[in-house]
Design an enzyme around this catalytic site. Structure first.
Site, short mmCIF file in Angstrom:
data_model
loop_
_atom_site.label_atom_id
_atom_site.label_comp_id
_atom_site.label_asym_id
_atom_site.label_seq_id
_atom_site.Cartn_x
_atom_site.Cartn_y
_atom_site.Cartn_z
N LYS A 81 39.20 -4.52 -3.09
CA LYS A 81 38.67 -5.89 -3.03
C LYS A 81 39.65 -6.88 -2.41
O LYS A 81 39.24 -7.87 -1.81
CB LYS A 81 38.35 -6.33 -4.47
CG LYS A 81 37.73 -7.69 -4.59
CD LYS A 81 37.26 -7.95 -6.00
CE LYS A 81 38.38 -8.43 -6.90
NZ LYS A 81 37.83 -9.11 -8.10
N ASP A 82 40.95 -6.63 -2.58
CA ASP A 82 41.97 -7.54 -2.07
C ASP A 82 42.43 -7.19 -0.65
O ASP A 82 43.30 -7.86 -0.10
CB ASP A 82 43.19 -7.55 -3.00
CG ASP A 82 42.86 -8.08 -4.38
OD1 ASP A 82 41.90 -8.88 -4.49
OD2 ASP A 82 43.53 -7.69 -5.35
N ARG A 129 32.89 -16.93 -5.41
CA ARG A 129 31.69 -16.12 -5.64
C ARG A 129 31.22 -16.25 -7.09
O ARG A 129 30.04 -16.46 -7.36
CB ARG A 129 31.98 -14.66 -5.30
CG ARG A 129 30.81 -13.70 -5.56
CD ARG A 129 31.25 -12.26 -5.37
NE ARG A 129 32.35 -11.90 -6.23
CZ ARG A 129 32.22 -11.55 -7.52
NH1 ARG A 129 31.01 -11.46 -8.06
NH2 ARG A 129 33.28 -11.26 -8.23
N ARG A 130 32.16 -16.12 -8.03
CA ARG A 130 31.77 -16.24 -9.44
C ARG A 130 31.29 -17.65 -9.75
O ARG A 130 30.33 -17.83 -10.50
CB ARG A 130 32.96 -15.85 -10.34
CG ARG A 130 33.26 -14.36 -10.27
CD ARG A 130 34.50 -13.95 -11.03
NE ARG A 130 34.76 -12.51 -10.83
CZ ARG A 130 35.96 -11.96 -10.80
NH1 ARG A 130 37.04 -12.70 -10.97
NH2 ARG A 130 36.09 -10.67 -10.60
N ARG A 147 43.75 -19.16 -12.39
CA ARG A 147 44.45 -18.17 -11.55
C ARG A 147 45.42 -17.38 -12.40
O ARG A 147 45.63 -17.68 -13.57
CB ARG A 147 45.23 -18.89 -10.43
CG ARG A 147 44.39 -19.49 -9.33
CD ARG A 147 44.16 -18.57 -8.15
NE ARG A 147 45.33 -17.84 -7.71
CZ ARG A 147 46.22 -18.28 -6.85
NH1 ARG A 147 46.10 -19.46 -6.32
NH2 ARG A 147 47.25 -17.54 -6.51
N THR A 152 47.53 -13.24 -18.07
CA THR A 152 47.69 -14.69 -18.04
C THR A 152 46.34 -15.37 -18.28
O THR A 152 46.22 -16.34 -19.03
CB THR A 152 48.22 -15.14 -16.66
OG1 THR A 152 49.34 -14.35 -16.32
CG2 THR A 152 48.58 -16.61 -16.65
N ARG A 153 45.30 -14.85 -17.62
CA ARG A 153 43.96 -15.46 -17.76
C ARG A 153 43.46 -15.35 -19.19
O ARG A 153 42.90 -16.30 -19.74
CB ARG A 153 42.98 -14.78 -16.82
CG ARG A 153 43.31 -15.03 -15.34
CD ARG A 153 42.21 -14.51 -14.44
NE ARG A 153 42.77 -13.96 -13.21
CZ ARG A 153 42.04 -13.51 -12.20
NH1 ARG A 153 40.72 -13.55 -12.27
NH2 ARG A 153 42.60 -13.03 -11.13
N CYS A 240 38.12 -15.55 1.41
CA CYS A 240 37.88 -16.12 0.08
C CYS A 240 37.43 -17.56 0.17
O CYS A 240 37.32 -18.25 -0.83
CB CYS A 240 39.06 -15.90 -0.85
SG CYS A 240 40.65 -15.85 -0.05
N1 LIG Z 1 41.32 -10.90 -7.47
C1 LIG Z 1 42.30 -10.13 -8.18
C2 LIG Z 1 41.75 -8.79 -8.55
N2 LIG Z 1 41.72 -7.78 -7.65
C3 LIG Z 1 41.14 -6.70 -8.26
C4 LIG Z 1 40.82 -7.05 -9.54
C5 LIG Z 1 40.18 -6.17 -10.53
C6 LIG Z 1 40.11 -4.71 -10.23
C7 LIG Z 1 39.12 -4.35 -9.16
O1 LIG Z 1 38.22 -5.10 -8.82
O2 LIG Z 1 39.27 -3.23 -8.62
C8 LIG Z 1 41.22 -8.36 -9.75
C9 LIG Z 1 41.09 -9.15 -10.99
C10 LIG Z 1 39.75 -9.78 -11.17
O3 LIG Z 1 39.02 -10.04 -10.21
O4 LIG Z 1 39.40 -10.06 -12.33
#
Ligand SMILES: NCc1[nH]cc(CCC(=O)O)c1CC(=O)O
Length: 302
Positions: A81-82, A129-130, A147, A152-153, A240
């Protein structure tokens, strides 16, 4: 190759994912020495500015890629995803591992579901998105920035800064925090980000020895689904800065893809859906991207 070095970020989630890849590698190649090379990225350091403004998601990869180019690491482990929709420079994906739960989690200490939140409740998430999806379902909510890494969240939620937060189920489960999930926000109501829940391994382009080592870790169905999701997102100029959601599934020899483009401010959403042959994931991504544009998504895109 007798030894392989895996570059990783230092967050608990990144380390878990890299240890997971290391364990899978040792299992596939008994006797192989696997070493972790943990490092901090700019994306981890700059927590007070919106990611989109300081260079977007690529910020989480740069230092790891430099380590590969300088020969300090052979591969890098990421949440797919990143990983930017277009890998820049001489890199490629050596493996995409089997996806865990791809959906978002509703987490709260007082409320059992999104539906049960009282009018005007405070919900934390910095993901556009969320935010767009939350607005679409609950226009009354007060959405607040949130963030930092997963722990932390959760600490900010527990401190009372929010009534609920939304984050990825996969991250929580990998850290042994699955019990904090009150509700799984599933498709088609809540569509995840492209490749959410999938771990990927990046290596130097054409590095045959490294590619061969990781080949047994690749999960075909996850690779196909995430190719369709990433193609759709890429064609819509995915970054993003815009809320884009994409979720593909594979049944038999058919891939299905649900896509969504939204507006984080208004909660307006445009949805698209199509299915196609497993052999052409990028074509399916293109089809849904075209459908979204035809239905008005271009007004929401930059
Ligand atoms: N944006 C950061 C991130 N990148 C991947 C994940 C979670 C693990 C995944 O999606 O594989 C997260 C944390 C989140 O979105 O809560």
């Amino acid at each position: 190759m007798e030894k392989i070095r895996l570059a990783t970020r230092e967050s608990a989630l990144a380390l878990w994912q890299t240890e997971h890849v290391a364990a899978r590698l040792r299992e596939a190649h008994p006797g192989l020495e696997v070493e972790l090379v943990p490092m901090t990225t700019r994306g981890d350091q700059v927590l007070d500015q919106p990611l989109a403004e300081i260079g977007g998601k690529g910020l989480f990869l740069k230092e790891l890629e430099v380590a590969m180019l300088e020969g300090r690491a052979d591969a890098a482990v990421h949440s797919l995803k990143d990983v930017p929709m277009e890998l820049e420079g001489p890199f490629e994906l050596a493996a995409v591992l089997e996806r865990a739960d791809p959906f978002d989690a509703f987490v709260s200490n007082q409320f059992a579901s999104l539906e049960e939140l009282p009018f005007g409740a405070r919900v934390g998430t910095s993901s556009l998105r969320r935010q767009a999806l939350l607005r679409a379902h609950r226009p009354d909510l007060k959405l607040l920035d949130l963030r930092g890494n997963v722990n932390t969240r959760l600490a900010k939620l527990d401190a009372g800064d929010y009534d609920a937060i939304v984050l990825a189920c996969a991250g929580l489960e990998r850290l042994g925090l699955g019990a904090r999930i009150r509700e799984r926000l599933q498709a088609p109501r809540f569509i995840p980000a492209a490749a959410q829940g999938a771990v990927a391994v990046e290596c130097r382009q054409g590095d045959a020895a490294t590619l061969a080592l990781f080949a047994p870790l690749d999960h075909e169905s996850t690779r196909l689904c995430t190719r369709a999701e990433r193609a759709m997102t890429r064609l819509l100029g995915g970054s993003c800065r815009v809320p884009i959601a994409a979720y593909a599934t594979l049944k038999g020899d058919r891939l299905s893809l649900e896509g969504l483009v939204g507006d984080a401010k208004t909660g307006q959403t445009v949805r698209g859906y199509a299915s196609g042959p497993v052999a052409e994931p990028e074509k399916l991504g293109e089809q849904v991207a075209d459908m979204l544009v035809a239905r008005g998504a271009d007004a929401l895109l930059p």
